[in-house]
Design an enzyme around this catalytic site. Structure first.
Site, PDB file in Angstrom:
ATOM      1  N   ASP A 132       0.839  -1.195   0.000  1.00  0.00           N
ATOM      2  CA  ASP A 132       0.000   0.000   0.000  1.00  0.00           C
ATOM      3  C   ASP A 132       0.875   1.247   0.000  1.00  0.00           C
ATOM      4  O   ASP A 132       1.840   1.336   0.779  1.00  0.00           O
ATOM      5  CB  ASP A 132      -0.882   0.035   1.251  1.00  0.00           C
ATOM      6  CG  ASP A 132      -2.096  -0.863   1.154  1.00  0.00           C
ATOM      7  OD1 ASP A 132      -2.232  -1.569   0.136  1.00  0.00           O
ATOM      8  OD2 ASP A 132      -2.911  -0.855   2.094  1.00  0.00           O
TER       9      ASP A 132
ATOM     10  N   LYS B 299      -8.327   0.762  -4.759  1.00  0.00           N
ATOM     11  CA  LYS B 299      -9.488   0.201  -4.081  1.00  0.00           C
ATOM     12  C   LYS B 299     -10.764   0.956  -4.425  1.00  0.00           C
ATOM     13  O   LYS B 299     -10.761   2.185  -4.516  1.00  0.00           O
ATOM     14  CB  LYS B 299      -9.293   0.257  -2.558  1.00  0.00           C
ATOM     15  CG  LYS B 299      -8.166  -0.610  -2.031  1.00  0.00           C
ATOM     16  CD  LYS B 299      -8.082  -0.496  -0.510  1.00  0.00           C
ATOM     17  CE  LYS B 299      -6.885  -1.266   0.046  1.00  0.00           C
ATOM     18  NZ  LYS B 299      -7.030  -2.717  -0.106  1.00  0.00           N
TER      19      LYS B 299
ATOM     20  N   ARG C 138      -5.829 -20.701   6.846  1.00  0.00           N
ATOM     21  CA  ARG C 138      -6.022 -22.090   7.274  1.00  0.00           C
ATOM     22  C   ARG C 138      -7.443 -22.567   6.978  1.00  0.00           C
ATOM     23  O   ARG C 138      -7.646 -23.715   6.559  1.00  0.00           O
ATOM     24  CB  ARG C 138      -5.721 -22.227   8.770  1.00  0.00           C
ATOM     25  CG  ARG C 138      -4.236 -22.189   9.117  1.00  0.00           C
ATOM     26  CD  ARG C 138      -4.015 -22.616  10.558  1.00  0.00           C
ATOM     27  NE  ARG C 138      -2.620 -22.589  10.959  1.00  0.00           N
ATOM     28  CZ  ARG C 138      -1.745 -23.562  10.731  1.00  0.00           C
ATOM     29  NH1 ARG C 138      -2.121 -24.644  10.059  1.00  0.00           N
ATOM     30  NH2 ARG C 138      -0.492 -23.460  11.155  1.00  0.00           N
TER      31      ARG C 138
ATOM     32  N   GLY D 232      -0.253  -3.772   4.001  1.00  0.00           N
ATOM     33  CA  GLY D 232      -0.968  -2.507   4.021  1.00  0.00           C
ATOM     34  C   GLY D 232      -0.230  -1.454   4.813  1.00  0.00           C
ATOM     35  O   GLY D 232       0.554  -0.671   4.283  1.00  0.00           O
ATOM     36  N   SER D 233      -0.434  -1.467   6.130  1.00  0.00           N
ATOM     37  CA  SER D 233       0.177  -0.452   6.992  1.00  0.00           C
ATOM     38  C   SER D 233       1.566  -0.854   7.469  1.00  0.00           C
ATOM     39  O   SER D 233       2.306  -0.016   7.987  1.00  0.00           O
ATOM     40  CB  SER D 233      -0.723  -0.214   8.210  1.00  0.00           C
ATOM     41  OG  SER D 233      -2.061  -0.019   7.819  1.00  0.00           O
TER      42      SER D 233
END
EC number: 4.3.3.6
Length: 295
Positions: free
Chosen positions: A25, A82, A166, A236-237
């Site tokens: 990002d 996005k 999972r 992302g962050s």
């Protein structure tokens, strides 16, 4: 893009090309260049990283097209952006800008609480989040070319991404073991389209790539998700909320590639500085859990 480049086979193939890589990002050209130089296979252009979106609250929307175009002009790697779940116009705007992929994302505030986009109507490939095989199969049926775990974005906490990876992989194994005449009941119980389940059974895997996302904050996190079967990693962050974004970016890319080389991962983890501040999932209120968005 032409109509030829918009076929399902081509769109899935484009997503397949990112396999094994890291998608980061970014909110401006400078960050995009850091990501590209670190070895990212693509960048996600947005106004705020998920941690800042979470902190700000309110309604989160598509990024200003100026930001998207700035990022597109700064790098040679693919650029994603996005749109809100179900927002037909945001998706068309991003497609008109020429982005390489659109993420119909739960990180942004949903525009439609009933319908996701019919992604087959677009020439640009779409990325979507999933927590289980029902969500995965529904997004594939709608035309998604790439999936990712939802995790819990902006928390720096890998536990939900692990749970989702999972869960999906366990359910793939279950589908592969079922007889075809048992699949209809399974489809009914999970809300997964029967035809997609047949394809999953035949392949023994999802027919599109499935990346890890939502909580990746360290090189070890990235390597963990690859070992659990992820086809690649979204961060992302975790990069630009860390103490040293350049070092974290390079280290996460290397750990994603060499996810079974523990000595290398140990070396990559030394002297990085502080990772992004993490959030304990149990402290989040139900309305703060982004993974619950979408259906």
């Amino acid at each position: 893009m032409t109509n030829v480049t918009g076929t399902e086979r081509v769109k899935r193939g484009m997503a397949e090309m990112q396999k094994g890589g890291v998608i980061m990002d970014v909110v401006n050209a400078e960050q995009a260049k850091i990501a590209e130089e670190a070895g990212a296979v693509a960048v996600m252009a947005l106004e705020r990283v998920p941690a800042d979106i979470r902190a700000a609250g309110g309604v989160s929307r598509m990024a200003d097209p100026t930001i998207v175009e700035e990022v597109m002009g700064a790098v040679s790697i693919p650029v994603m952006a996005k749109c809100r779940i179900g927002h037909l116009v945001e998706a068309r705007v991003l497609e008109s800008l020429g982005v390489d992929y659109i993420d119909e994302s739960e990180v942004l505030t949903p525009a439609d609480e009933v319908y996701h986009l019919n992604k087959r109507d677009y020439t640009v490939p779409f990325v979507c989040g999933c927590r289980d095989i029902g969500e995965a199969a529904r997004r594939i049926a709608e035309g998604a070319s790439m999936l990712r775990t939802k995790g819990e974005p902006g928390t720096g906490n890998i536990v939900e991404a692990v749970r989702h990876m999972r869960q999906v992989n366990a359910e793939i194994r279950q589908v592969a073991s079922l007889r075809e005449d048992e699949l209809m009941t399974y489809a009914k119980n999970t809300g997964a389209p029967y035809e997609v389940l047949l394809e999953i059974k035949r392949l023994g895997r999802l027919p599109v790539v499935n990346f890890a996302a939502g909580g990746v904050a360290t090189p070890a996190d990235a390597a963990l998700m690859m070992q659990l079967g992820a086809d690649g990693v979204f961060v992302g962050s975790g990069i630009f909320k860390s103490e040293n974004p350049e070092k974290f970016a390079r280290a996460i890319v290397e750990a994603t590639t060499h996810y079974e080389d523990y000595e290398l991962i140990a070396s990559l983890s030394k002297g990085l500085g502080n990772a992004m501040k993490g959030v304990e999932i149990s402290t989040l209120l139900p309305e703060q859990r982004m993974q619950e968005r979408g259906w």
